[in-house]
Design a protein around this motif. Sequence first.
Motif, PDB file in Angstrom:
ATOM      1  N   THR B  40       0.851  -1.191   0.000  1.00  0.00           N
ATOM      2  CA  THR B  40       0.000   0.000   0.000  1.00  0.00           C
ATOM      3  C   THR B  40       0.886   1.240   0.000  1.00  0.00           C
ATOM      4  OG1 THR B  40      -0.098  -0.195   2.383  1.00  0.00           O
ATOM      5  CG2 THR B  40      -1.989  -1.038   1.144  1.00  0.00           C
ATOM      6  N   LEU B  41       0.800   1.992  -1.085  1.00  0.00           N
ATOM      7  CA  LEU B  41       1.587   3.208  -1.200  1.00  0.00           C
ATOM      8  C   LEU B  41       0.705   4.384  -0.790  1.00  0.00           C
ATOM      9  CD1 LEU B  41       3.553   2.822  -4.521  1.00  0.00           C
ATOM     10  CD2 LEU B  41       4.495   3.176  -2.272  1.00  0.00           C
ATOM     11  N   VAL B  42       1.155   5.081   0.228  1.00  0.00           N
ATOM     12  CA  VAL B  42       0.394   6.242   0.663  1.00  0.00           C
ATOM     13  C   VAL B  42       1.058   7.485   0.096  1.00  0.00           C
ATOM     14  CG1 VAL B  42      -0.694   7.315   2.647  1.00  0.00           C
ATOM     15  CG2 VAL B  42       0.124   4.964   2.801  1.00  0.00           C
ATOM     16  N   ASN B  43       0.316   8.231  -0.700  1.00  0.00           N
ATOM     17  CA  ASN B  43       0.862   9.488  -1.173  1.00  0.00           C
ATOM     18  C   ASN B  43       0.835  10.487  -0.027  1.00  0.00           C
ATOM     19  OD1 ASN B  43       1.698   8.986  -3.762  1.00  0.00           O
ATOM     20  ND2 ASN B  43      -0.323   9.371  -4.640  1.00  0.00           N
ATOM     21  N   PRO B  44       1.982  11.104   0.264  1.00  0.00           N
ATOM     22  CA  PRO B  44       2.026  11.994   1.416  1.00  0.00           C
ATOM     23  C   PRO B  44       1.220  13.275   1.173  1.00  0.00           C
ATOM     24  CG  PRO B  44       4.063  12.106   0.197  1.00  0.00           C
ATOM     25  CD  PRO B  44       3.253  11.047  -0.451  1.00  0.00           C
ATOM     26  N   GLU B  45       0.806  13.885   2.257  1.00  0.00           N
ATOM     27  CA  GLU B  45       0.145  15.179   2.151  1.00  0.00           C
ATOM     28  C   GLU B  45       1.216  16.234   1.928  1.00  0.00           C
ATOM     29  OE1 GLU B  45      -2.945  16.840   4.972  1.00  0.00           O
ATOM     30  OE2 GLU B  45      -2.864  14.723   5.542  1.00  0.00           O
ATOM     31  N   ILE B  46       1.005  17.102   0.948  1.00  0.00           N
ATOM     32  CA  ILE B  46       2.004  18.130   0.673  1.00  0.00           C
ATOM     33  C   ILE B  46       1.450  19.490   1.090  1.00  0.00           C
ATOM     34  CG2 ILE B  46       3.437  19.197  -1.086  1.00  0.00           C
ATOM     35  CD1 ILE B  46       3.130  16.515  -2.654  1.00  0.00           C
ATOM     36  N   LYS B  47       2.198  20.172   1.926  1.00  0.00           N
ATOM     37  CA  LYS B  47       1.761  21.456   2.476  1.00  0.00           C
ATOM     38  C   LYS B  47       2.657  22.577   1.979  1.00  0.00           C
ATOM     39  CE  LYS B  47      -1.478  19.917   5.239  1.00  0.00           C
ATOM     40  NZ  LYS B  47      -2.870  20.247   4.958  1.00  0.00           N
ATOM     41  N   VAL B  48       2.097  23.774   1.955  1.00  0.00           N
ATOM     42  CA  VAL B  48       2.842  24.955   1.545  1.00  0.00           C
ATOM     43  C   VAL B  48       2.782  25.967   2.681  1.00  0.00           C
ATOM     44  CG1 VAL B  48       2.780  26.932  -0.013  1.00  0.00           C
ATOM     45  CG2 VAL B  48       2.450  24.652  -0.923  1.00  0.00           C
TER      46      VAL B  48
END
Lengths: 376, 100
Positions: B40-48
């Motif tokens: 299971t590949l979890v795409n990380p949350e990307i923050k700015v």
Amino acid sequence: MVSNTLQLADEFNIIIQTLYILLFVVLIFFGQRIQFHLSLMEVGGILRQLLHLRNAAVKMTMDELKKYSSEKDINSKFERLLNSFMIMPEAVDPAGIVKKIEHIVNTRETRFLDDVRRLISQDIEESKIRNLSNMVEATMALNIIYKIIQHYYLLAKKTKNFFVMAQLQMIAPLIFNEAKSYLQALNAFKLGTPIGDTIGPLIVHKFMNHQETKILEHKKDYVKDTDLYKVERNGRIFYIIKASGPGGNVGKPGEAIKKVINSLKKRNEKIAGIIMIDAALKLEGEKTGEVAEGVGAAIGGIGVEKFKIEEIATKNKLPLYAIIIKQSLMEAITTMKKEIADSVSDAISRIDRISREELVDGCIILAGIGNTIGVP
Amino acid sequence: MITKLVLQFDNFELLILFAVAIIFFLILLTDIKKQGRRMTLVNPEIKVQLLCEECGFKEIRDFKEGDYISKKPGDKCEKCGGDMYIDIIYSISKQEGARQ
Ligand SMILES: [Zn+2]
């Protein structure tokens, strides 16, 4: 009735004991073969997962390419790109090999980028093309990982070689983790976010945009894909070198450092030294985003740029300082983690300390090494 | 009948065999489960993280395609209405996000 049951239990005991002895005999003679088949099963499972990752990467890259392309047989063209290769020059006579490697690497880079550009019919930004070509490269890496593991798997299966299989079984989980990182890297390249490796360019970018720094000059494409900035900070002159962003690109820092040193010498400007900033692989157990200082050329890759920097520094007897930011391979090629981004201020204060206490006489050459994706 | 038979055994070999078989089976099961989890590949949350040019006010929002460091995406400061620029872009893994 009772004696009957006892006799039955006795017979049962004999059967169990025979089974026990049989088990030992089987294990002695066929133990390795059983082990082999167990390994075969495990590696086979990992291989299937690798294929899954590879296919996911191909699909993701194709979908992204199709967004900007009206090419009809994009599939076959992409396939050709995916299977392209590079042959390293002959090393029997190593004199002058760096020049040959550089030539071949440059040829490959130019051809590869042009191939990607030809696939795209729309007029899009250069940075997007760079990111797309990075995506194709990560897909190529996954493709080659899958092919190599498959090669050894089939070889061991064909020759029933237990020791090839045992080695494969040991290394396969590590390689699988690497492959997973490449797939996540694809996501970062698709979005154009900074990755862990971007920390070098990010630190010099923050350094020159700092409130105490004044940018005096900006030469875009000073050498191919690489920018030069002349800045002043605390009364000192810095020549800053970084790849041209914000597209995914590592530039030619070695060539740029060579060029700037030669032009400074021509103008008789005194150079105090070179500071290089780069991401470095941490050891397991070390903290992500830890900053460390040392000496030497902090740069990875195939070795051409490193060679050039070491050569020019030696020729001019310039001290070569390195600042590294530690991270794992996974962190280096996926979207930058907070811990890595937080190392910026620490690194900048270290540059300040070095310029104040160690490299006191003359201007300083500061190079941010790494893929500049997401940093202009 | 069978239980009676087992009870009359004076050695526990059969029981041990059963136990070993069950333990092996459990180990195999957890191994397979682990493999499934690895996939299971979890795409990380990307923050700015945005900063205000005027007053230094900090704001964090989700990443949008086309964002890059030092870009002024047109966001206005909540406090003084000044232009905001992108300070850093970073990822947090889902588990960490849930903990926060
Ligand atoms: Zn404000």
